[in-house]
Design a protein around this motif. Structure first.
Motif, PDB file in Angstrom:
ATOM      1  N   ASP A  17      36.067  -0.068   6.834  1.00 34.19           N
ATOM      2  CA  ASP A  17      36.285  -1.456   6.388  1.00 34.19           C
ATOM      3  C   ASP A  17      34.983  -2.198   6.130  1.00 34.19           C
ATOM      4  O   ASP A  17      34.986  -3.316   5.628  1.00 34.19           O
ATOM      5  N   VAL A  18      33.869  -1.606   6.520  1.00 38.52           N
ATOM      6  CA  VAL A  18      32.565  -2.200   6.208  1.00 38.52           C
ATOM      7  C   VAL A  18      31.946  -1.445   5.034  1.00 38.52           C
ATOM      8  O   VAL A  18      31.601  -2.024   4.004  1.00 38.52           O
ATOM      9  N   TYR A  21      32.521  -1.859   1.172  1.00 33.74           N
ATOM     10  CA  TYR A  21      32.026  -3.038   0.462  1.00 33.74           C
ATOM     11  C   TYR A  21      30.516  -3.004   0.223  1.00 33.74           C
ATOM     12  O   TYR A  21      29.940  -3.975  -0.250  1.00 33.74           O
ATOM     13  N   PHE A  76      25.323  -8.803   5.443  1.00 37.57           N
ATOM     14  CA  PHE A  76      25.934  -9.060   6.760  1.00 37.57           C
ATOM     15  C   PHE A  76      27.233  -8.292   6.902  1.00 37.57           C
ATOM     16  O   PHE A  76      27.858  -7.899   5.909  1.00 37.57           O
ATOM     17  N   THR A  78      30.564  -8.164  10.123  1.00 34.88           N
ATOM     18  CA  THR A  78      30.990  -8.410  11.494  1.00 34.88           C
ATOM     19  C   THR A  78      31.460  -7.077  12.089  1.00 34.88           C
ATOM     20  O   THR A  78      31.794  -6.141  11.336  1.00 34.88           O
ATOM     21  N   LYS A  84      39.195 -13.118  14.687  1.00 33.75           N
ATOM     22  CA  LYS A  84      39.184 -13.996  13.512  1.00 33.75           C
ATOM     23  C   LYS A  84      38.277 -15.188  13.769  1.00 33.75           C
ATOM     24  O   LYS A  84      38.246 -15.720  14.874  1.00 33.75           O
ATOM     25  N   GLY A  85      37.540 -15.565  12.762  1.00 34.29           N
ATOM     26  CA  GLY A  85      36.637 -16.707  12.901  1.00 34.29           C
ATOM     27  C   GLY A  85      35.204 -16.274  13.155  1.00 34.29           C
ATOM     28  O   GLY A  85      34.275 -17.066  13.002  1.00 34.29           O
ATOM     29  N   GLN A 110      25.063 -11.324  -2.755  1.00 35.07           N
ATOM     30  CA  GLN A 110      25.796 -10.617  -3.813  1.00 35.07           C
ATOM     31  C   GLN A 110      27.017  -9.969  -3.192  1.00 35.07           C
ATOM     32  O   GLN A 110      26.929  -9.410  -2.093  1.00 35.07           O
ATOM     33  N   ASN A 120      35.146 -15.389  -0.764  1.00 34.12           N
ATOM     34  CA  ASN A 120      35.670 -16.607  -0.112  1.00 34.12           C
ATOM     35  C   ASN A 120      34.707 -17.121   0.946  1.00 34.12           C
ATOM     36  O   ASN A 120      34.522 -18.328   1.111  1.00 34.12           O
ATOM     37  N   PHE A 121      34.119 -16.186   1.658  1.00 34.36           N
ATOM     38  CA  PHE A 121      33.171 -16.515   2.726  1.00 34.36           C
ATOM     39  C   PHE A 121      31.958 -17.274   2.155  1.00 34.36           C
ATOM     40  O   PHE A 121      31.568 -18.316   2.671  1.00 34.36           O
TER      41      PHE A 121
HETATM   42  C1  LIG Z   1      32.368 -10.608   4.827  1.00 32.84           C
HETATM   43  C2  LIG Z   1      32.791 -11.004   6.237  1.00 32.84           C
HETATM   44  C3  LIG Z   1      31.592 -11.241   7.143  1.00 32.84           C
HETATM   45  C4  LIG Z   1      33.565 -12.292   6.057  1.00 32.84           C
HETATM   46  O1  LIG Z   1      34.039 -12.721   7.262  1.00 32.84           O
HETATM   47  P1  LIG Z   1      35.505 -13.372   7.312  1.00 32.84           P
HETATM   48  O2  LIG Z   1      36.484 -12.290   7.087  1.00 32.84           O
HETATM   49  O3  LIG Z   1      35.554 -14.568   6.440  1.00 32.84           O
HETATM   50  O4  LIG Z   1      35.505 -13.818   8.783  1.00 32.84           O
HETATM   51  P2  LIG Z   1      36.371 -14.822   9.567  1.00 32.84           P
HETATM   52  O5  LIG Z   1      36.765 -14.089  10.794  1.00 32.84           O
HETATM   53  O6  LIG Z   1      35.601 -16.080   9.748  1.00 32.84           O
HETATM   54  O7  LIG Z   1      37.647 -15.134   8.702  1.00 32.84           O
HETATM   55  C5  LIG Z   1      38.649 -14.157   8.478  1.00 32.84           C
HETATM   56  C6  LIG Z   1      39.873 -14.838   7.952  1.00 32.84           C
HETATM   57  O8  LIG Z   1      40.493 -15.444   9.048  1.00 32.84           O
HETATM   58  C7  LIG Z   1      40.623 -16.832   8.829  1.00 32.84           C
HETATM   59  N1  LIG Z   1      40.356 -17.477  10.108  1.00 32.84           N
HETATM   60  C8  LIG Z   1      39.173 -17.959  10.569  1.00 32.84           C
HETATM   61  N2  LIG Z   1      39.326 -18.469  11.805  1.00 32.84           N
HETATM   62  C9  LIG Z   1      40.623 -18.276  12.126  1.00 32.84           C
HETATM   63  C10 LIG Z   1      41.398 -18.561  13.263  1.00 32.84           C
HETATM   64  N3  LIG Z   1      40.875 -19.147  14.344  1.00 32.84           N
HETATM   65  N4  LIG Z   1      42.701 -18.210  13.247  1.00 32.84           N
HETATM   66  C11 LIG Z   1      43.263 -17.615  12.172  1.00 32.84           C
HETATM   67  N5  LIG Z   1      42.573 -17.317  11.063  1.00 32.84           N
HETATM   68  C12 LIG Z   1      41.282 -17.624  11.046  1.00 32.84           C
HETATM   69  C13 LIG Z   1      39.584 -17.185   7.781  1.00 32.84           C
HETATM   70  O9  LIG Z   1      39.966 -18.339   7.041  1.00 32.84           O
HETATM   71  C14 LIG Z   1      39.584 -15.936   6.939  1.00 32.84           C
HETATM   72  O10 LIG Z   1      40.646 -15.974   6.022  1.00 32.84           O
HETATM   73  P3  LIG Z   1      40.424 -15.525   4.498  1.00 32.84           P
HETATM   74  O11 LIG Z   1      40.008 -14.086   4.544  1.00 32.84           O
HETATM   75  O12 LIG Z   1      41.759 -15.743   3.892  1.00 32.84           O
HETATM   76  O13 LIG Z   1      39.337 -16.413   3.966  1.00 32.84           O
HETATM   77  C15 LIG Z   1      33.682  -9.905   6.881  1.00 32.84           C
HETATM   78  O14 LIG Z   1      34.904  -9.835   6.187  1.00 32.84           O
HETATM   79  C16 LIG Z   1      33.040  -8.529   6.866  1.00 32.84           C
HETATM   80  O15 LIG Z   1      32.229  -8.214   7.716  1.00 32.84           O
HETATM   81  N6  LIG Z   1      33.433  -7.689   5.881  1.00 32.84           N
HETATM   82  C17 LIG Z   1      32.966  -6.319   5.752  1.00 32.84           C
HETATM   83  C18 LIG Z   1      31.525  -6.221   5.291  1.00 32.84           C
HETATM   84  C19 LIG Z   1      31.218  -7.045   4.062  1.00 32.84           C
HETATM   85  O16 LIG Z   1      32.005  -7.141   3.142  1.00 32.84           O
HETATM   86  N7  LIG Z   1      30.014  -7.641   4.067  1.00 32.84           N
HETATM   87  C20 LIG Z   1      29.561  -8.480   2.972  1.00 32.84           C
HETATM   88  C21 LIG Z   1      29.064  -7.704   1.825  1.00 32.84           C
HETATM   89  S1  LIG Z   1      28.660  -8.781   0.482  1.00 32.84           S
END
Ligand SMILES: CC(C)(COP(=O)(O)OP(=O)(O)OC[C@H]1O[C@@H](n2cnc3c(N)ncnc32)[C@H](O)[C@@H]1OP(=O)(O)O)[C@@H](O)C(=O)NCCC(=O)NCCS
Length: 168
Positions: A17-18, A21, A76, A78, A84-85, A110, A120-121
């Motif tokens: 899942d990482v 991407y 980055f 996670t 979540k969050g 990027q 979205n992030f």
């Molecule tokens: C990119 C990344 C860091 C983004 O983080 P994120 O998924 O937005 O992290 P969050 O945990 O803050 O949010 C996850 C979802 O839960 C939601 N959320 C946040 N807090 C929440 C809570 N307390 N309860 C319920 N939902 C929640 C967010 O709105 C988000 O929803 P969305 O995906 O519809 O926007 C993460 O997805 C990741 O590590 N991905 C894999 C690696 C990657 O793609 N890296 C970037 C390359 S460019």
């Protein structure tokens, strides 16, 4: 990031899942990971950071200043099992670090066109979409767009002030 974080970060980076991407999607060996770390940790233009919550490591951030001291690219992820969050908090901390500690003028990101979470992030963290490089990346099977984002220090400061004002 320290030597002791290496195995944990490799586990995150290799998680399907990482890595799906990332620009490179193969499974990285410990050897390759160690030599990347040895190369990058001694480079003063690269910051490798671990994001912790309540003392628990739950994300990785890199900030690379290759064009100038004031303009950086970030990367980055996670921990795949992070609650979540976590992403949003990691992003906010990384921006604080980039604009306050490193005194950046601009931070760039990027995302691959199909990485909706990252797109979205970036938008949720006030980045502006500055362009879309059409079919710029080939993953061995298909071509994908690359979406470019940028955030200026003054934009970050004013959005942050507005957000703080709303929560008070
Ligand atoms: C990119 C990344 C860091 C983004 O983080 P994120 O998924 O937005 O992290 P969050 O945990 O803050 O949010 C996850 C979802 O839960 C939601 N959320 C946040 N807090 C929440 C809570 N307390 N309860 C319920 N939902 C929640 C967010 O709105 C988000 O929803 P969305 O995906 O519809 O926007 C993460 O997805 C990741 O590590 N991905 C894999 C690696 C990657 O793609 N890296 C970037 C390359 S460019």
């Amino acid at each position: 990031m320290e030597e002791t974080d290496l195995e944990r970060v490799l586990q995150w980076r290799n998680h399907p899942d990482v890595r799906r991407y990332m620009y490179t999607t193969h499974e990285i060996s410990l050897e390759e990971h160690k030599s990347w770390f040895a190369r990058t940790r001694s480079n003063p233009s690269i910051s490798l950071l671990i994001f912790e919550q309540c003392g628990e490591p739950c994300g990785f951030v890199s900030i690379v200043r290759s064009r100038s001291r004031k303009i950086a690219d970030w990367g980055f992820y996670t921990a795949p099992d992070a609650p979540k969050g976590t992403g949003r908090k990691l992003g906010q901390c990384a921006l604080e670090y980039g604009f306050n500690e490193l005194a950046l003028h601009k931070l760039c990101g990027q995302a691959l066109g199909f990485n909706e979470s990252s797109i979205n992030f970036h938008k949720a963290l006030w980045f502006t979409e500055e362009g879309r490089l059409r079919e710029q990346h080939f993953d061995g099977i298909a071509y994908h767009d690359v979406v470019c984002f940028g955030l200026l220090a003054n934009e970050w400061q004013s959005f942050r002030k507005d957000e703080k004002g709303q929560t008070q």
